[in-house]
Design a protein around this motif. Structure first.
Motif, PDB file in Angstrom:
ATOM      1  N   ASN A 167       0.828  -1.209   0.000  1.00 36.73           N
ATOM      2  CA  ASN A 167       0.000   0.000   0.000  1.00 36.73           C
ATOM      3  C   ASN A 167       0.861   1.257   0.000  1.00 36.73           C
ATOM      4  N   LEU A 168       1.955   1.215   0.740  1.00 34.51           N
ATOM      5  CA  LEU A 168       2.889   2.340   0.780  1.00 34.51           C
ATOM      6  C   LEU A 168       3.467   2.622  -0.607  1.00 34.51           C
ATOM      7  N   LEU A 169       3.891   1.580  -1.295  1.00 30.73           N
ATOM      8  CA  LEU A 169       4.477   1.757  -2.628  1.00 30.73           C
ATOM      9  C   LEU A 169       3.439   2.299  -3.609  1.00 30.73           C
ATOM     10  N   GLU A 170       2.218   1.832  -3.479  1.00 27.53           N
ATOM     11  CA  GLU A 170       1.151   2.336  -4.353  1.00 27.53           C
ATOM     12  C   GLU A 170       0.897   3.821  -4.084  1.00 27.53           C
ATOM     13  N   ASN A 171       0.953   4.215  -2.808  1.00 28.57           N
ATOM     14  CA  ASN A 171       0.785   5.630  -2.456  1.00 28.57           C
ATOM     15  C   ASN A 171       1.898   6.488  -3.063  1.00 28.57           C
TER      16      ASN A 171
END
Length: 317
Positions: free
Chosen positions: A170-174
Motif C-alpha cells: 500500500n505504501l508503494l502504491e501511495n
C-alpha cells in the motif's frame, strides 16, 4: 476556485506536560492541516469518520466552525472516537500513545466534486491501513484521473513498526500515486532503517515520485526534485510551546503555497523551478513555526486571517 480535500483520521488529542493533562483538542494528522487551511480562506473539505459520541459531534462542529466542509464525515452506530495522548518533554517535543481499534475502521462516502488543479492531502497509517485500503485507493485514483494534485505525507509512526511488511504494498502504491512526497527522518528509520535524505530518495522514493521533501525536526529541510534539484532550507528559529502539529502544518503550508503561487497540474508535470520551491517551502516553514508557538494543533485564527487567500473572482480588476 481551486479546492483542497483531506482524507484521514479524526482523534481527540489529550496533551500532557509533566505527566498532567494541560489541554484537549480535536486532531488527526491530515485533520490538523485541513483546519489550518480552512482558517486562511481555502475552500477545504475533509473525508473521514467520527465516533458516535460527544467527542465525534464536537469534532464535526469544529470542522464547520473553521470553514471546512464536513459533509463526508461518516458516523457509525456504536462507534467511539479514538484518543491520542501526547506527552510533551522538556523540549516540548511529543511522544504519543494511541487508543484506537483499527480492525473496526470503516469508510463509506460518495466521491466529492474533484476537478483539475484541486489538491488532495493524505497520509499516516490511515493511508496504508489494509481495512480501508480499497476506499482510500479508489478515491486517490479518482482524484488523479480528474487531474488533481496528490500530496502524500508518509508519517509512519514507530507504534506501527510491526506492520511494515504488511503495509508495504500500500505504501508503494501511495508513492506511485503521489505528485509530492514528504517524510520525516523518523518515518524512514521505522520503514527502512535509513536517515540520510540522499539514500532515502535514491533507493526508496525517486523511482516512484520525483518530488521529495525530507524533514528532520530542528535540522534543515531537504528537497530533492526532478532535474537534479537538491537544496537545504534552515528551519525558522521558534520559541516552541508544542510540536504536535508541526509536520501537519508544514503540509498545510505546502498546499497553501501551491495555491498562492499558482502551482497547477501543468506546473507539477513540467517540474517546479527553484524559485517556486523556495516560495512554497517558505510558506510551509511559516505555518510550521506558527503552529509550534501554541498548544493547539493548527495555525491561530488571527494568523489565518492575516494571510487569507482571496479568490481571483473577488479581486477587483
Amino acid at each position: 476556485m481551486r479546492k483542497v480535500f483531506g482524507i484521514g483520521e479524526t482523534v481527540l488529542d489529550i496533551i500532557f506536560k509533566n505527566e498532567q493533562p494541560i489541554g484537549a483538542v480535536p486532531g488527526g494528522s491530515v485533520f490538523n492541516g485541513i483546519i489550518s487551511l480552512g482558517r486562511c480562506g481555502v475552500t477545504a473539505s475533509f473525508i473521514s469518520e467520527a465516533g458516535n459520541d460527544r467527542v465525534g459531534r464536537n469534532i464535526i462542529q469544529f470542522l464547520k466552525d473553521n470553514n471546512v466542509n464536513a459533509d463526508n464525515i461518516n458516523v457509525y452506530p456504536g462507534s467511539k472516537s479514538p484518543v491520542s495522548l501526547a506527552f510533551l518533554d522538556e523540549n516540548n517535543d511529543a511522544e504519543y500513545l494511541f487508543y484506537k481499534d483499527h480492525p473496526h475502521d470503516q469508510l463509506d462516502f460518495i466521491y466529492p466534486d474533484v476537478q483539475r488543479d484541486d489538491i488532495v492531502m493524505f497520509g499516516s497509517y490511515y493511508a496504508v491501513n489494509p481495512v480501508i485500503r480499497s476506499q482510500v485507493a479508489g478515491f486517490l485514483d479518482h482524484a488523479r484521473q480528474r487531474g488533481a494534485i496528490i500530496y502524500y505525507d508518509i508519517n509512519f509512526r514507530s507504534s506501527h513498526a510491526q506492520d511494515v511488511m504488511r503495509i508495504t504494498p500500500n505504501l508503494l502504491e501511495n508513492l506511485e500515486m503521489a505528485d509530492i512526497v514528504r517524510g520525516s527522518k523518523e518515518d524512514f528509520m521505522v520503514l527502512y532503517k535509513k536517515d540520510d535524505p540522499d539514500r532515502v530518495y535514491q533507493s526508496e522514493i525517486s523511482f516512484y515520485c520525483k518530488k521529495f521533501i525530507f524533514t528532520q525536526g530542528a535540522k534543515p529541510v531537504e528537497l530533492r526534485a526532478d532535474g537534479g534539484l537538491k537544496k537545504s532550507y534552515p528551519v525558522i528559529d521558534t520559541d516552541t510551546v508544542s510540536t504536535i502539529g508541526a509536520g501537519d502544518n508544514f503540509n498545510a503550508g505546502i498546499v497553501y503555497g501551491m495555491l498562492k503561487y499558482d502551482i497547477t497540474r501543468d506546473t507539477i508535470d513540467e517540474g517546479l523551478n527553484e524559485e517556486q520551491w523556495d516560495s512554497i517551502i517558505r510558506c510551509a516553514q511559516e505555518f510550521c513555526a506558527e503552529s509550534c508557538k501554541h498548544i493547539s494543533n493548527y495555525i491561530p485564527k488571527e494568523f489565518g486571517e492575516k494571510i487569507k487567500l482571496i479568490p481571483k473572482s473577488e479581486i477587483e480588476p
